[in-house]
Write a protein that holds these residues in place. Structure first.
Motif, short mmCIF file in Angstrom:
data_model
loop_
_atom_site.label_atom_id
_atom_site.label_comp_id
_atom_site.label_asym_id
_atom_site.label_seq_id
_atom_site.Cartn_x
_atom_site.Cartn_y
_atom_site.Cartn_z
N PHE A 198 0.88 -1.18 0.03
CA PHE A 198 -0.02 -0.02 0.15
C PHE A 198 0.88 1.30 -0.13
CE2 PHE A 198 -3.78 2.31 2.23
CZ PHE A 198 -4.19 2.71 0.77
N GLY A 202 0.04 0.82 -4.66
CA GLY A 202 -1.24 0.27 -3.93
C GLY A 202 -2.27 1.11 -4.03
N ASP A 203 -1.83 2.42 -3.68
CA ASP A 203 -2.90 3.51 -3.59
C ASP A 203 -3.65 3.73 -4.80
OD1 ASP A 203 -3.74 6.19 -2.23
OD2 ASP A 203 -3.05 6.99 -4.00
N LEU A 206 -5.90 0.48 -5.52
CA LEU A 206 -7.24 0.68 -4.90
C LEU A 206 -8.08 1.36 -5.58
CD1 LEU A 206 -7.56 1.10 -0.87
CD2 LEU A 206 -8.98 2.23 -2.47
N ILE A 218 -6.74 -4.76 0.81
CA ILE A 218 -5.35 -4.33 1.02
C ILE A 218 -4.58 -5.02 2.00
CG2 ILE A 218 -3.81 -2.35 1.78
CD1 ILE A 218 -4.97 -1.70 -0.99
N THR A 220 -1.19 -5.41 3.99
CA THR A 220 -0.18 -4.69 4.27
C THR A 220 0.65 -5.23 5.35
OG1 THR A 220 0.61 -2.34 4.90
CG2 THR A 220 -1.58 -3.19 5.55
N LYS A 225 -1.49 1.48 7.93
CA LYS A 225 -2.07 1.20 6.66
C LYS A 225 -3.31 0.50 6.63
CE LYS A 225 2.37 2.32 4.19
NZ LYS A 225 3.08 1.88 3.08
N GLU A 228 -5.70 3.43 7.07
CA GLU A 228 -5.77 4.30 5.80
C GLU A 228 -6.33 3.44 4.71
OE1 GLU A 228 -4.49 7.13 5.35
OE2 GLU A 228 -3.89 7.40 7.39
N ALA A 229 -6.39 2.24 4.57
CA ALA A 229 -7.24 1.53 3.45
C ALA A 229 -8.80 1.69 3.75
CB ALA A 229 -6.51 0.02 3.53
N GLY A 236 -8.93 -3.74 5.09
CA GLY A 236 -7.58 -3.82 5.27
C GLY A 236 -7.13 -4.71 6.22
N ARG A 350 2.93 6.14 2.09
CA ARG A 350 1.72 5.63 1.07
C ARG A 350 1.59 6.48 0.02
NH1 ARG A 350 -3.54 6.49 0.41
NH2 ARG A 350 -3.54 8.25 1.89
#
Length: 367
Positions: A198, A202-203, A206, A218, A220, A225, A228-229, A236, A350
């Motif tokens: 991620f 990865g960002d 997604l 995601i 990770t 993260k 964050e996902a 996540g 990220r």
């Protein structure tokens, strides 16, 4: 005629990037001269500068996520005009005569030198070419960590005006690298998609998969993260959570690995459905082995994908503009690029770093 130019380059695998004066050829027939406004920082820039792939040509001036404005056009240029906002990705030419090139898949060019990279010269240098030659006439090329680039018009992309100019830069690499395999393997609404890693790739993976209508998970190694996902509408999962991984067996139609380092695919193969596909795009070097029984018993597919074509790059730029999606970026001065490299290598970043080339312009003015 030549243009006096300035950029940041590494002179050796162990050296920092430092200012370097050089010259570029003025725009010739079919070419476009571009003032660089922004340039993204890709993890492969670091790999190339440090000669991790044992193919670096020094001095190495990275940068293949270039956003700028056309300042001059050569004879016969019809695709772009002075003042246009444009982009340049990983490639600036190809042989144009092989089967992949005729199929508009220049990233798989099978010409004697393959495609010409925006920096570091042809993918197959003269020393490795069948005839010992270089069809491009250049053993090295200097990328977008500079104030100006000159590129053939059909390798220059149009940047939609609705995209934030600085955020458009990573789409030219991270965007198309993740979009191309999703398009090829037909990711669609309702599919279950896993993304391993991620960071910058990865960002974008997604966001693109979500925009295509897929349900995204995601994977990770970083607990922060996971949250964050979730904020971006994905599930996540920590890769160390063996119980959760076990519960996800045979759940995924498609898994995309964006990890830019050597890593195991074994933990993720059992997560694929029958006929599911695992594609690695982050690491282009040797990868550890895998249990082939997990592949053959469910007719799973392990594959790879290399960046994307010029047409796909334009397609994902337009798609991102239409859907209002773009990477999270942090804009930096070029004088801070070595610090940015250290942070990217640590794996904690990220977002995508993007260099504001006004900082280079100011440095040139002060010199």
């Amino acid at each position: 005629m030549t243009i006096k130019a300035m950029g940041y380059a590494a002179q050796h695998s162990f050296s920092r990037l430092k200012p370097m004066a050089f010259e570029r050829e003025e725009a010739g027939p079919g070419e476009v001269e571009i003032e660089v406004l922004y340039c993204g920082v890709c993890h492969s820039d670091i790999h190339q500068c440090e000669n991790d792939w044992a193919n670096t040509v020094y001095p190495c001036m990275p940068g293949h996520e270039v956003i700028g404005r056309v300042t001059r056009i050569g004879a016969g240029v019809t695709a772009h005009a002075i003042g246009d906002l444009v982009g340049v990705g990983c490639m600036i030419d190809s042989c144009r005569s092989c089967e992949p090139c005729h199929a508009h898949e220049e990233q798989y060019c099978e010409g004697p030198n393959s495609w010409l990279a925006t920096y570091n010269g042809p993918m197959v240098p003269a020393a490795q070419a069948p005839d010992g030659g270089n069809m491009y006439g250049r053993d090295n090329t200097f990328g977008g960590y500079s104030n100006v680039v000159v590129v053939k018009q059909d390798f220059v992309l149009k940047i939609p005006t609705s995209l934030p100019i600085e955020a458009a830069a990573p789409i030219l690499c991270a965007g198309v690298t993740t979009f191309s395999p999703m398009k090829y393997w037909g990711v669609k609404a309702g599919d279950t998609v896993g993304v391993v890693g991620f960071g910058g790739l990865g960002d974008m993976a997604l966001k693109i998969a979500k925009a295509l209508g897929a349900e995204v998970t995601i994977f990770t190694t970083t607990e922060e993260k996971v949250g964050e996902a979730q904020k971006l509408g994905a599930i996540g999962v920590l890769e160390s959570d063996s119980d959760t991984l076990k519960s996800l067996e045979r759940k995924f139609d498609f898994i995309l690995s964006t990890v830019p380092e050597k890593h195991k695919s074994d933990p993720f193969i059992p997560l694929l459905k029958r006929d599911g596909t695992f594609v690695a795009v982050g690491e282009i070097g040797p990868m550890p082995g895998y249990n082939n029984q997990e592949v053959v018993m469910h007719r799973r597919v392990l594959s790879g994908s290399l960046i994307g074509s010029i047409a796909e790059t334009q397609e994902i730029l337009d798609f991102c503009a239409e859907k209002g999606i773009f990477p999270d970026v942090e804009v930096i001065a070029i004088q801070d690029v070595n610090k940015a490299y250290k942070k990217v290598k640590s794996g904690d970043v990220r977002f995508r770093y993007v260099i504001d080339m006004a900082s280079l312009k100011q440095e040139m003015a002060d010199a």
